[in-house]
Structures are given as C-alpha cells and as structure tokens.
Design an enzyme around this catalytic site. Structure first.
Site, PDB file in Angstrom:
ATOM      1  N   ASP A 181       0.844  -1.187   0.000  1.00 46.11           N
ATOM      2  CA  ASP A 181       0.000   0.000   0.000  1.00 46.11           C
ATOM      3  C   ASP A 181       0.886   1.247   0.000  1.00 46.11           C
ATOM      4  O   ASP A 181       1.871   1.322   0.734  1.00 46.11           O
ATOM      5  CB  ASP A 181      -0.887  -0.018   1.249  1.00 46.11           C
ATOM      6  CG  ASP A 181      -1.805   1.180   1.333  1.00 46.11           C
ATOM      7  OD1 ASP A 181      -2.682   1.310   0.462  1.00 46.11           O
ATOM      8  OD2 ASP A 181      -1.637   1.984   2.267  1.00 46.11           O
TER       9      ASP A 181
ATOM     10  N   GLU B 286       1.693   0.177  -4.946  1.00 52.19           N
ATOM     11  CA  GLU B 286       1.159   1.447  -5.445  1.00 52.19           C
ATOM     12  C   GLU B 286       2.293   2.466  -5.506  1.00 52.19           C
ATOM     13  O   GLU B 286       2.651   3.060  -4.496  1.00 52.19           O
ATOM     14  CB  GLU B 286       0.069   1.969  -4.512  1.00 52.19           C
ATOM     15  CG  GLU B 286      -1.209   1.157  -4.508  1.00 52.19           C
ATOM     16  CD  GLU B 286      -2.255   1.781  -3.601  1.00 52.19           C
ATOM     17  OE1 GLU B 286      -3.359   2.067  -4.088  1.00 52.19           O
ATOM     18  OE2 GLU B 286      -1.968   1.978  -2.405  1.00 52.19           O
TER      19      GLU B 286
END
Length: 716
Positions: free
Chosen positions: A409, A438
C-alpha cells in the site's frame, strides 16, 4: 507517562551538538555560558551560534567529548538553572543509524518451555523494564532489562511463560512510556498486550505449490475477508471470518458456487486479501458494530482478531488464518497479502514512537512529522532499523504463514533501497514470491530519485506497479467521474490504449514506455479504492440502457485480461459489482461492501465470458510475454479507422497451437466491418457473446463484422 516541567530545554541534535532553547520569559533568553554534567562528564560547552526566534533564543553548543546516548546528562546555565539533556534530532542522523544498527534476527520474544528471551531495540532509553503478568486480573511483575550492544535491551526469564501477557516500560527523556512489543506475534483482544505463545501449537499443514514461473502468468483477484462471505446468501456458515473464507463447496440459494470455490472456478491464480494484520477501526469483541478495510495498521506481525472466531484466544486467530491460507493452497491458488508499512494508525500512540520517539517517522524541514500518506505520518523506511523492521516482518509472514506475494500500500512513500532490499531478502526464501505496489508520487521528504514510485521503476525491475496510465486510459480518470476512457467511448486516447495493451513498455514509434518490462505493469481498472466501474458508468451515463453499460463494462474488463502485463481484477468486477455509488467505502456498512451473490447469480453469462477470457490467457503464452523484446518482436498494431484497435500477435507457432492471433476492440455503438491481416480460415476464440480457449466458430475470408461495443479474438 508523566509530564516533566522544564524552565528551558536542551536537545542532543548531533553526536556532539547540543541545542539549548531559552524562552524570553526566562532571564530574557540570555545565558553567556552552559555546562554539562553526567556520568564521567563535567565540563563547559562551547557556544557556536546564537539565534533569536519568535519566543526563544536558540543556542547551538558543542561538547569536547562524545556523549553516550542512553545516559542521563544535565545542562546548566549561568543562572544556576538546569535541565535534562533530551534526545533530539540526533536520532535522525546517519551517525546514529550506523552507531546503533543491529543486524540480529532475535528481536521480540523467543519462547521455550524452560526459558523465554526478550529483546528490544531502544537505544535512546535510559531504563527499560519488562511488565509481565498471567492476565489482567493478576499482579504484574516488573523486571529490569539489561542494556547490551547496539541499543538492545535484553532479559531471559527462566521459567515457563506460555500464555503470559507482556509490555515494555521505556524511559526516554525522563518520561516512562508503556508499549506493546513492535515484534509481537500474538496479542490479546484489541491488541492491548503482547502474548507469549508456543508457536509449535499453531502449526497447520500446508500444500507445497509448484514454482510460479513469471509474474505475467498471474491473474490477481482482490477481495476482503469479510466482504467475501458476509452476504446473507453466501452459503457460508462462519460469515465474515477467516474460517468462513476457508470454507470450500459453499453455494448460493440457486446452487451456484460461492466463496473460495467460486474464485477457484474463475481460473485466477492469486487471491489478494485486503490487510489482515492487526488494525484499528473494528472492535474485535463486537465486530458486527463496524466495518473497515484494514488500512489503519497497529501491529504488523499479528493477524487481526476481528476475523477470528475467538478474538480473546491469541492462538485461535493464528491457526484460523493459517487454515485459510492452507485452504487456498489446497485449490492450487496463491495468497497475496496487502501490507501497509507506509504509516501507522496514530503516530503518537504507536509502539515505534513510544519506544524510540522521533526515529521511525519522517520529518519535514521544519522538524514536524511529514504527511505524504494523508493520515498524519510517513514511515521512515530509509532509516536502517525501520527498513530492518519491514524486512523482518515480511520474512516472518513468508516463513510462518507461507504467504505467496505482497501488495505494498502506498509504496511510493517507501524508498528505493528498501524495496530493493525487500526483493533480495524475499528472493532468498522464495524467488517466486510476487511483489507489487502502489507507486504513486507522494509528497514525502525523500529525494525524488529515492522514492519507490513509478518514475523510478527502472531501479525496481522485479517489482510490479499499479499502472494508473492503463486505468485512466481504458476507464477514464478515477478522480473525475465524468472523464471517459477508451472503453467508454473516448477515441482521443487510442494511441495510449495501444501502448497499454502492449504492456506499457513502448512499441512502434514509441521506443520508451512507462516500464522496462511487462512484469512491472499491474493492469487494472477497478480496485477496492474509489468507485467501481459499474458505478462510474452509471454516473457517466445515467439514462443509458443497462444492456449497453454492461457491454462497455465487459469491453473494459476484457482489455485488462488481454493486455500484456499482470491482470488485476477487483472481486465482483466480473458481475458488475456496485457499491451503491459510494467511492471510498472503507468504513461503509456490509450492504455496501459485500459481494452480492444474488447479483452474481443474475449475471452468470458475463461471469462465464470472463472465465473464458482468463482461460484463453492461461492457455496461450502469447498473451503473457515476460520480456519486452518478445512483445516488440511479436506484437504489432493493425491500421484501422478510429475508434477501432486491432492487435496482431504473429510468428508464435513455437509458443503453442496458433501461428497468429488477431484481437479487435470496437468501443463504438455501431457495427464495424474490418479487414483481417490475410484471407484464411480463422478460428474464433471470443466475440460479443462468448469466450473460450477452444474455438467455437470459424471465419472464412479476409473480412469480419465487429458487433457494437465488443471484442473479437481470431486465431490461425
């Protein structure tokens, strides 16, 4: 924690630099001399600089001897005033990192029935005590720990401590703080205390899966443990839990497979679960009262108790999560763990900040905590012991739980060197482990070239990045709901669409793409974040017939599965999942977030189509090249009128049954006649109605009619 009243403050900001702050209310902020006193030290300080600030006068002083971090010192001024020397910015210096980096693999608790060893890294602490008790109703013991090398505090207790609870009491800057062990692997309900367990009692047998050859062979299916089973018609007994997600053979009222068995039937290879390490947002003792995705991390090495059948039993959640992973493996599927090492829930309350204040989090040029994550803190992965924690944690999940992949994340908050070290450490255990993240460019105080984001993908060759160019080209902007991508009828993005179909590595005249290799491109149009594609379509075209919207939705999802790179599907995407128009549903109720099995049953035709495309991809290596040069050698774009796209994959006889494959995309709402690359007998693998790895009809000649808003795959 007891607050200390000080008339003025002094901070160790470098190994031999002390900053003294005298407020104007204290002798008008003036002092012509300072001295330092402590164990083995009693000498004057040299005032190097004096700076007038808004409310204080700042004195920068130097010491003629190197001070020992962890010892207590007193700073005195010319007026007879004195204050303790606090640990300041020195902990964010390279010298501090080098001085106190510890490379051992024994931090935390190591249990045997005869003895339990405790080790804590707390270099700025002057004292540390182990708080130990059987349960909250019993009297606790306080055991003084011993400081050893590299800022490590250690103690061994020579008796059987199984099931005992514990915390650490740490004294820094004369203030005592109580903290849960950051390396804890078992917890009480809601994470109040660490628990000492016998890990031998948590063992679960696991199926050994064969090696996974290339990331582009993966088809990732993202889901949430609770969403997967909480719907009333999921057919699952233990809804919303690890055990429920592990149930095999569950069916909806109509008799169609649900849950894990359904995911297996789709043909995907990896299930990516939203975070299941311990998080805030759901009371583990009353889990039905609230909902959360899990991006509020508290303890990184313990499964969250809200998914356990008995959150008050610290061993129960461990066993049940392992049983879920074992069930996934038994179906020859793999598990990707969504990990959130970029921030913590609340910095001030975290064990990291309590134990070594100021070290584990990034600070800006003003000395304030940075906020690139948007939640109030950024984890300082570039610091050696912060980086070590991330790697130690990942390896623990990999070894203890047999995780098959990690999704990072907000990976752009982390630094390149950390992610390189992660890849190397994971490879030493299992080089088949998938790592994706990400890579957004976030406003955190790292040099641009050090951020683990898409711009620096060339430095991260075996780490996949979520491809926002793909997402926005095919679907349209995530942040502007009315912006349309190629699949929604925007013919201005055709050239970009061709590039993302080819893995975003640069083909044709564009020799340089977003990525060096297709294994770095995670292709997606929908995830847990933001609106589902169906909800975006409904907002863009509220008056459009649903049959047309479904064609656009199918076209967009087809592009995900037929593009070079790593395809990523949001659970329910294959049956037009809706969240009732809510984009950020991280704490919305179950009826917004659940997988609606009734909706799935109503859209079985589309589910079968998506299953067919997945099978086509898996059965034909030409859809999943792992090297850029293979793409450039075998893939070309056909010359077709806008808005059509035609892709030719040629000279691939050595890869399987077909010598040549043609893929056509028609996003328009009218039929389109197109010329094939040559007049021949073509086998149809997919059209506007059906998709199958086994040809189901033939085309003779050199022309074919494309139906509105559809694809066609022809092979010979």
């Amino acid at each position: 924690m007891i607050a200390i009243e000080r008339k003025f403050n002094a901070y160790l900001d470098q190994i031999n630099h002390i900053t003294v702050l005298l407020p104007f209310t204290y002798f008008e902020g003036t002092s012509n001399k300072f001295s330092i006193k402590g164990e083995g030290v009693d000498l004057p300080l040299a005032i190097e600089e004096k700076v007038y600030l808004e409310h204080v006068v700042k004195y920068i002083c130097t010491s003629s001897v190197e001070l020992v971090i962890g010892r207590q010192y007193t700073i005195m001024d010319e007026h007879g005033g004195e204050t303790d020397l606090q640990i300041g910015a020195v902990i964010r210096t390279e010298e501090f990192d080098q001085l106190f980096y510890y490379d051992g693999n024994d931090l935390g608790v190591h249990f045997t029935p005869e003895k339990t060893a405790f080790k804590l890294w707390a270099p700025t602490a002057s004292k540390v005590k182990l708080k130990l008790f059987k349960n909250e109703e019993t009297t606790h013991e306080l055991i003084t720990m011993e400081r050893v090398d590299k800022g490590i505090w250690s103690i061994a207790v020579d008796r059987n401590l199984e099931s005992y609870q514990y915390t650490f009491l740490v004294c820094v800057n004369l203030e005592w703080r109580e903290a849960v062990d950051p390396y804890a692997t078992a917890l009480t309900a809601n994470g109040g205390y660490g628990v000492i367990i016998d890990k031998e009692k948590t063992k679960v047998s696991m199926v050994n899966l064969p090696p996974f050859s290339s990331p582009t062979d993966a088809v990732i299916y993202e889901t949430h443990i609770r969403d997967l089973t909480i719907h009333p018609n999921s057919g699952v007994n233990s809804q919303g839990t690890y055990s429920g997600a592990a149930e095999i053979g569950t069916v909806s009222p109509s008799g169609m497979m649900t849950g894990l068995s359904y995911i297996k039937s789709l043909g995907v290879t990896h299930i990516e679960f939203l975070p299941f390490h311990d998080f805030e947002g759901v009371d583990e003792l009353d889990r039905n009262s609230s909902y959360n995705w899990g991006y509020n991390p508290i303890h990184f090495n313990v499964p969250d108790g809200s998914y356990a059948s008995d959150p008050e039993d610290p061993v129960n959640r461990i066993i049940e999560l392992k049983q879920l992973i074992s069930a996934v493996h038994s179906l020859e599927l793999r598990v990707i763990m969504d990990v959130v090492y970029n921030h913590v829930y609340i910095r001030e309350d975290s064990s990291f900040e309590k134990i070594v204040p100021g070290y584990y989090f990034r600070h800006n040029e003003h000395g304030l905590p940075s906020n690139g994550t948007g939640v109030g803190n950024d984890f300082a992965s570039e610091r050696l012991m912060a980086r070590k924690f991330i790697i130690d944690s990942l390896l623990y999940w990999l070894k203890e739980y047999k995780i098959d992949g990690f999704r990072f994340d907000l990976m752009g908050i982390l630094d390149v060197e950390t992610m390189e070290a992660v890849r190397k450490a994971v490879d030493a255990i299992d080089s088949c482990t998938l790592i994706i993240g990400e890579g957004w460019d976030l406003n955190t105080p790292l040099l641009p070239e050090k951020k683990a984001n898409i711009a620096n993908q060339a430095k991260l060759p075996r780490i996949g990045q979520f491809n926002d160019l793909f997402r926005d080209t095919i679907k349209g902007s995530t942040f502007n709901l009315y912006d349309r991508g190629y699949a929604l009828g925007n013919d201005r993005v055709i050239e970009s669409a061709k590039q993302v179909l080819a893995g975003s590595i640069g083909i044709g005249k564009r020799r340089h793409g977003l990525f060096l290799q297709p294994t770095q491109s995670v292709n997606y149009i929908e995830s847990h974040d933001n609106h589902t594609l169906w909800d975006k379509l409904k907002i863009c075209d509220p008056d459009e017939d649903e049959s047309v919207l479904k064609k656009k939705h199918r076209l967009a999802t087809s592009i995900v599965l037929l593009s070079q790179g790593i395809p990523f599907l949001h659970s329910g995407q294959e049956f037009f999942r809706t969240k009732k128009g809510i984009g950020n549903s991280y704490r919305s109720p179950d009826d917004v977030n659940w997988l609606d099995w009734d909706l799935r049953d109503a859209n079985l035709e589309n589910v079968e189509f998506i299953k067919g495309l997945i099978n086509i991809r898996k059965m034909n290596a030409a859809f999943r090249f792992s090297e850029s040069e293979q793409i450039r050698q075998h893939i070309s774009c056909l010359s077709l009128p806008s808005p059509l796209i035609g892709i030719s994959i040629g000279d691939i006889g050595h890869l399987g049954s077909w010598e040549n494959i043609l893929i056509f995309f028609n996003p328009s709402l009218t039929q389109q006649l197109v010329e094939l690359s040559e007049s021949a007998s073509w086998n149809v693998l997919a059209d506007h109605e059906r998709a199958s790895a086994v040809p189901f009809r033939h085309i003779e000649g050199d022309k074919v009619l494309l139906e509105p808003c559809s694809i066609l795959i022809a092979a010979k």
